[in-house]
Design a protein around this motif. Structure first.
Motif, PDB file in Angstrom:
ATOM      1  N   GLY A 180      -8.540   7.783   6.990  1.00  0.00           N
ATOM      2  CA  GLY A 180      -9.515   8.499   6.181  1.00  0.00           C
ATOM      3  C   GLY A 180     -10.932   7.991   6.336  1.00  0.00           C
ATOM      4  N   ARG A 181     -11.103   6.838   6.988  1.00  0.00           N
ATOM      5  CA  ARG A 181     -12.460   6.342   7.219  1.00  0.00           C
ATOM      6  C   ARG A 181     -13.127   7.213   8.279  1.00  0.00           C
ATOM      7  N   PRO A 182     -14.393   7.578   8.105  1.00  0.00           N
ATOM      8  CA  PRO A 182     -15.031   8.505   9.038  1.00  0.00           C
ATOM      9  C   PRO A 182     -15.195   7.919  10.438  1.00  0.00           C
ATOM     10  N   GLY A 183     -15.328   8.828  11.413  1.00  0.00           N
ATOM     11  CA  GLY A 183     -15.516   8.412  12.795  1.00  0.00           C
ATOM     12  C   GLY A 183     -14.237   7.883  13.404  1.00  0.00           C
ATOM     13  N   ALA A 220      13.427   3.001  -0.126  1.00  0.00           N
ATOM     14  CA  ALA A 220      12.384   3.984  -0.425  1.00  0.00           C
ATOM     15  C   ALA A 220      12.636   5.252   0.379  1.00  0.00           C
ATOM     16  N   ALA A 221      12.180   6.368  -0.150  1.00  0.00           N
ATOM     17  CA  ALA A 221      12.446   7.665   0.487  1.00  0.00           C
ATOM     18  C   ALA A 221      11.665   7.840   1.771  1.00  0.00           C
ATOM     19  N   ARG A 222      10.420   7.355   1.807  1.00  0.00           N
ATOM     20  CA  ARG A 222       9.614   7.549   3.018  1.00  0.00           C
ATOM     21  C   ARG A 222       8.536   6.486   3.100  1.00  0.00           C
ATOM     22  N   ARG A 223       8.071   6.269   4.307  1.00  0.00           N
ATOM     23  CA  ARG A 223       7.027   5.280   4.542  1.00  0.00           C
ATOM     24  C   ARG A 223       5.692   5.785   4.006  1.00  0.00           C
ATOM     25  N   PRO A 224       4.879   4.922   3.414  1.00  0.00           N
ATOM     26  CA  PRO A 224       3.569   5.361   2.923  1.00  0.00           C
ATOM     27  C   PRO A 224       2.665   5.796   4.067  1.00  0.00           C
ATOM     28  N   VAL A 225       1.683   6.607   3.744  1.00  0.00           N
ATOM     29  CA  VAL A 225       0.755   7.101   4.750  1.00  0.00           C
ATOM     30  C   VAL A 225      -0.599   6.413   4.672  1.00  0.00           C
ATOM     31  N   ARG A 226      -0.822   5.626   3.626  1.00  0.00           N
ATOM     32  CA  ARG A 226      -2.083   4.893   3.516  1.00  0.00           C
ATOM     33  C   ARG A 226      -1.871   3.610   2.728  1.00  0.00           C
ATOM     34  N   LEU A 227      -2.757   2.635   2.971  1.00  0.00           N
ATOM     35  CA  LEU A 227      -2.760   1.369   2.254  1.00  0.00           C
ATOM     36  C   LEU A 227      -4.024   1.315   1.424  1.00  0.00           C
ATOM     37  N   LEU A 228      -3.854   1.158   0.109  1.00  0.00           N
ATOM     38  CA  LEU A 228      -4.985   1.076  -0.805  1.00  0.00           C
ATOM     39  C   LEU A 228      -5.090  -0.344  -1.346  1.00  0.00           C
ATOM     40  N   LEU A 229      -6.297  -0.885  -1.341  1.00  0.00           N
ATOM     41  CA  LEU A 229      -6.532  -2.231  -1.858  1.00  0.00           C
ATOM     42  C   LEU A 229      -7.086  -2.126  -3.276  1.00  0.00           C
ATOM     43  N   GLU A 230      -6.487  -2.869  -4.189  1.00  0.00           N
ATOM     44  CA  GLU A 230      -7.023  -2.947  -5.549  1.00  0.00           C
ATOM     45  C   GLU A 230      -7.992  -4.111  -5.613  1.00  0.00           C
TER      46      GLU A 230
END
Length: 384
Positions: free
Chosen positions: A158-161, A374-384
């Motif tokens: 999702g990061r541009p470029g 788990a049902a499916r692998r995540p599509v993104r990693l979010l940092l808190e």
């Protein structure tokens, strides 16, 4: 799940232990970093490891000793991380171990060996341990590396470029947004080898790039080093100290006359900057997010920035992942995926026939109690 990731890279200077709270939320993996501790190898273990790696030779008895002592050192790092970062509430340890051989033959990889017996970690911590991550990908036809590529893809999605993740350890590797990933060649491996060789072991690396800063790049030596056929191989490709070690450097120096140590180190620093920059340009990067020990070398980062032209070079710290801890956090993520029955590879990055659940699991004091798959692998990693 609170996971401790353990990592010692191809520079084999220390064991990094990073802890994180990880949770699946919808199609995202949410990570809250808890910090990192680092435990240097003691001098005797480091010397034994140095002697066993190319161009040195070893015996099975020495391999057994290293597997045991490295496992004990990893266990001590895990105990400290659980105590200082997790308050004694860690639930899983994910250990990369110490790579001692990567069996690459041109574009193919036939095997890999990481030492550091996980039983020592399980016994010391009482926690289950995920380890031996790389062989499954190789068994599926992949390179077994760079495994951090999946984490890079999730993190930068999702990061541009076209952001490219770069790690400069003993070997340098990158990950592009389309999944292309490969080892670019030496990161600090040859620089460290030269520093150690010229100083008679007094130096283990070029501290703050001091040697390179006093030297001048020797053109003929650089051109000779750049003839290494590995650089022309298409990705996916991986390499290691089996190819980039002091013996190969001595071969390249033959016929160059007597060069000052500073000139040799400056030339090797330019070699890393040049080969990394060439690789970055080959994938059309619009920015480079860098991590690893090589980012602490100001001469290397300056040379690299100059050769990247207008492509920004920024540390991973700016995006929330500490540069020194990024690989340890990445293996915490891979351990979490393994515990939940989820694949930890990206076939586009390693060349494997498909994604695979990685590693083996060593039970802790309470046996092996895994969370529901788990049902499916995540599509993104979010940092808190």
């Amino acid at each position: 799940m609170r996971v401790i990731g353990l990592m010692s890279g191809t520079s084999y200077d220390a064991i990094d232990a990073a802890a994180a709270d990880l949770e699946l939320v919808g199609d995202s993996l949410v990570m809250r970093p808890l910090g990192m501790v680092s435990e240097p190898y003691d001098d005797a273990l480091r010397e034994a490891l140095t002697a066993a790696l190319p161009p040195g030779t070893t015996t099975m008895a020495e391999v057994c000793l290293l597997d045991t002592r490295i496992g004990q050192a990893f266990a001590a790092a895990a105990v400290r991380a659980d105590r200082e970062l997790c308050g004694g509430r860690a639930e899983l340890v994910a250990s990369h171990g110490q790579t001692v051989h990567h069996w690459a033959d041109g574009p193919a990889v036939h095997g890999t060996l990481q030492l550091g017996q996980p039983a020592w970690i399980a016994e010391a911590t009482g926690l289950p341990v995920a380890a031996d991550f790389r062989p499954r990908d190789i068994a599926a036809g992949g390179q077994g590396a760079p495994l951090v590529s999946l984490v890079d893809l999730l993190w930068l999605r999702g990061r541009p470029g076209r952001p490219v993740a770069l790690n400069i350890g003993g070997i340098a590797n990158l990950t592009a947004p389309d999944g292309t990933a490969f080892d670019t060649g030496p990161g600090c491996a040859l620089i460290d080898a030269a520093a150690r060789g010229f100083s008679g072991g007094a130096l283990t690396y070029d501290t703050d790039g001091a040697l390179a800063a006093r030297g001048r790049v020797h053109g003929p030596l650089l051109e000779r080093l750049l003839r290494e056929p590995y650089y022309a191989l298409p990705p996916p490709k991986t390499t290691g100290r089996e190819l980039f070690h002091l013996g190969r450097l001595r071969d390249a120096l033959a016929g160059c006359g007597t060069l000052p140590a500073e000139d040799v180190v400056a030339t090797l620093t330019m070699l890393t900057a040049r080969t990394v920059a060439d690789a970055v340009r080959s994938v059309g990067a619009t920015e480079v997010i860098a991590s690893g020990g090589g980012t602490r070398n100001p001469v290397l980062t300056r040379m690299l920035a100059e050769r990247l032209g207008g492509v920004p070079l920024r540390p991973s710290d700016e995006l929330g992942l500490p540069s020194d801890a990024k690989e340890a956090y990445a293996f915490a993520v891979l351990g979490f995926l393994t515990a939940h029955g989820l694949p930890g590879t990206e076939p586009a990055s390693t060349g494997a026939r498909g994604p695979r659940v990685l590693g083996s699991l060593t039970p802790g004091a309470g046996g092996l109690r895994l969370p529901p798959p788990a049902a499916r692998r995540p599509v993104r990693l979010l940092l808190e």
